[in-house]
Design a protein around this motif. Structure first.
Motif, PDB file in Angstrom:
ATOM      1  N   LYS A  14       0.626  -0.868  -0.302  1.00 39.93           N
ATOM      2  CA  LYS A  14       0.116  -0.178  -0.207  1.00 39.93           C
ATOM      3  C   LYS A  14       0.585   0.952   0.244  1.00 39.93           C
ATOM      4  O   LYS A  14       1.986   0.977   0.480  1.00 39.93           O
ATOM      5  N   PRO A  15       0.207   2.641  -0.610  1.00 36.04           N
ATOM      6  CA  PRO A  15       1.750   3.327  -0.543  1.00 36.04           C
ATOM      7  C   PRO A  15       1.492   4.282   1.208  1.00 36.04           C
ATOM      8  O   PRO A  15       0.192   4.033   2.208  1.00 36.04           O
ATOM      9  N   TYR A  16       2.626   4.524   1.132  1.00 32.57           N
ATOM     10  CA  TYR A  16       2.821   4.864   2.526  1.00 32.57           C
ATOM     11  C   TYR A  16       3.130   6.644   2.420  1.00 32.57           C
ATOM     12  O   TYR A  16       3.619   6.846   1.788  1.00 32.57           O
ATOM     13  N   PRO A  17       2.277   7.259   3.428  1.00 34.16           N
ATOM     14  CA  PRO A  17       2.412   8.560   3.940  1.00 34.16           C
ATOM     15  C   PRO A  17       3.401   9.028   3.600  1.00 34.16           C
ATOM     16  O   PRO A  17       4.808   8.732   3.383  1.00 34.16           O
ATOM     17  N   PHE A  18       3.744  10.481   3.043  1.00 29.16           N
ATOM     18  CA  PHE A  18       5.039  10.603   3.014  1.00 29.16           C
ATOM     19  C   PHE A  18       5.213  11.485   4.336  1.00 29.16           C
ATOM     20  O   PHE A  18       4.863  12.279   5.173  1.00 29.16           O
ATOM     21  N   GLN A  19       6.301  11.322   4.464  1.00 31.08           N
ATOM     22  CA  GLN A  19       7.439  11.840   5.327  1.00 31.08           C
ATOM     23  C   GLN A  19       9.126  12.344   5.011  1.00 31.08           C
ATOM     24  O   GLN A  19       9.915  11.395   4.326  1.00 31.08           O
ATOM     25  N   PHE A  20       9.162  13.597   4.892  1.00 27.61           N
ATOM     26  CA  PHE A  20      10.483  13.983   4.280  1.00 27.61           C
ATOM     27  C   PHE A  20      11.543  14.477   5.524  1.00 27.61           C
ATOM     28  O   PHE A  20      11.083  15.284   5.967  1.00 27.61           O
ATOM     29  N   GLU A  21      12.958  14.576   5.471  1.00 25.88           N
ATOM     30  CA  GLU A  21      13.332  14.992   6.450  1.00 25.88           C
ATOM     31  C   GLU A  21      14.641  15.089   5.623  1.00 25.88           C
ATOM     32  O   GLU A  21      15.025  14.171   5.632  1.00 25.88           O
ATOM     33  N   GLU A  22      15.453  16.138   6.874  1.00 25.22           N
ATOM     34  CA  GLU A  22      17.379  15.880   6.481  1.00 25.22           C
ATOM     35  C   GLU A  22      17.527  14.935   7.633  1.00 25.22           C
ATOM     36  O   GLU A  22      18.074  15.107   8.575  1.00 25.22           O
ATOM     37  N   LEU A  23      18.358  13.924   6.957  1.00 18.21           N
ATOM     38  CA  LEU A  23      18.917  13.130   8.423  1.00 18.21           C
ATOM     39  C   LEU A  23      20.848  13.429   8.534  1.00 18.21           C
ATOM     40  O   LEU A  23      21.195  13.464   6.778  1.00 18.21           O
ATOM     41  N   PRO A  24      21.370  13.478   8.752  1.00 24.86           N
ATOM     42  CA  PRO A  24      22.813  13.421   9.232  1.00 24.86           C
ATOM     43  C   PRO A  24      22.840  12.288   8.273  1.00 24.86           C
ATOM     44  O   PRO A  24      22.503  10.488   8.110  1.00 24.86           O
ATOM     45  N   VAL A  25      24.560  12.058   7.774  1.00 26.65           N
ATOM     46  CA  VAL A  25      25.003  11.098   6.458  1.00 26.65           C
ATOM     47  C   VAL A  25      25.167  10.356   7.361  1.00 26.65           C
ATOM     48  O   VAL A  25      25.106   9.186   7.133  1.00 26.65           O
TER      49      VAL A  25
END
Length: 302
Positions: A14-25
């Protein structure tokens, strides 16, 4: 597996909700099992271009990662972007975060991400570059080439492609020419000329057939044809044979048009004379004597 089983398997994705974040490398891990491998960053190829692009623009397309546990993520799609970010000493990268999932779902989703991409058609790339050049009217060729990360020669070739007659572009697409073939063909077109009963459009149709038959497909093949047609008056019989016989390759045409030592010297002489004439340079007395002797000798062969 029955159709019902297949449907139920698909229904689990199923499609997942959009979750965007800047993550530490440092929280992101590469996947050693990824099908597409990362190559050298400084090798001058696509990855080197991507490195330069990210250096100037940043990461435009977020890296897709799946959560392993709190504070740990694994890359699903974006290994090249991640490699560039590390090379450029980025501390954080933009990511789309997916929840933890089983190996089957992970691989299925990654396959869809990577399989559904479609490369630009060459004419689409040419049109886009034209729009960029139109917006930066005061920029020179080198500045535009640097801006988009291509060579000036490639920028010129895309300009040629955009100026190519629509019917030729349609033929290239219909015959599914690769991008390098389209560039080579576009560079060849201005060199073509009528050969006996074959008009230029006839010649183009014949060349496309030879492309279909794998008799004309390498970059060197298009370069060879350009050279041969540049001296069509000297090679007319060989070109005519090449066009008339569907089995003759470009390599064979090249062999047929190889000049003897004396022919090469005569061609060089013609070129030098033409240069002198175009520059308005008169022959020296010694040159006049030599050419008078050559003229008398040539009359005996005519």
């Amino acid at each position: 597996m029955s159709d019902n089983d297949k449907n139920s398997l698909l229904d689990t994705l199923k499609p997942y909700p959009f979750q965007f974040e800047e993550l530490p490398v440092d929280l992101i891990e590469t996947d050693s099992k990824q099908p597409r491998k990362v190559f050298e960053l400084r090798g001058g190829g696509d990855l080197s271009r991507l490195l330069k692009s990210i250096q100037h623009y940043g990461i435009e397309d977020p890296i897709k990662v799946s959560k392993i546990e709190d504070g740990r993520y694994i890359i699903m799609d974006g290994h090249r972007r991640y490699s560039c970010a590390r090379e450029l000493k980025f501390e954080k990268v933009p990511c789309r975060i997916y929840p933890k999932m089983n190996d089957g779902e992970f691989e299925a989703r990654r396959y869809e991400m990577q399989n559904n991409r479609k490369d630009w058609r060459p004419i689409e790339r040419a049109n886009s570059l034209h729009k960029i050049r139109s917006e930066y009217k005061n920029a020179n060729e080198k500045e535009i080439a640097d801006l988009v990360g291509i060579t000036q020669a490639n920028l010129f070739h895309y300009t040629e492609l955009r100026d190519t007659r629509l019917e030729y572009i349609s033929l290239m697409e219909r015959h599914k020419l690769k991008e390098y073939q389209q560039v080579g063909f576009t560079r060849l077109i201005p060199k073509l000329r009528r050969v006996k009963q074959y008009q230029v459009d006839d010649i183009i149709q014949i060349l496309f057939q030879k492309i279909n038959d794998n008799l004309l497909y390498r970059v060197s093949d298009f370069t060879t044809l350009s050279k041969v047609f540049s001296t069509a008056s000297l090679n007319e019989e060989e070109i005519f044979k090449f066009l008339s016989d569907p089995q003759i390759s470009t390599v064979e045409l090249s062999e047929m048009t190889q000049l003897s030592g004396i022919s090469t010297q005569i061609r060089t002489l013609i070129k030098d004379l033409g240069t002198k004439k175009n520059l308005g340079i008169n022959l020296t007395e010694k040159e006049q004597v030599v050419f008078e002797d050559l003229y008398k000798l040539m009359q005996t062969f005519m």
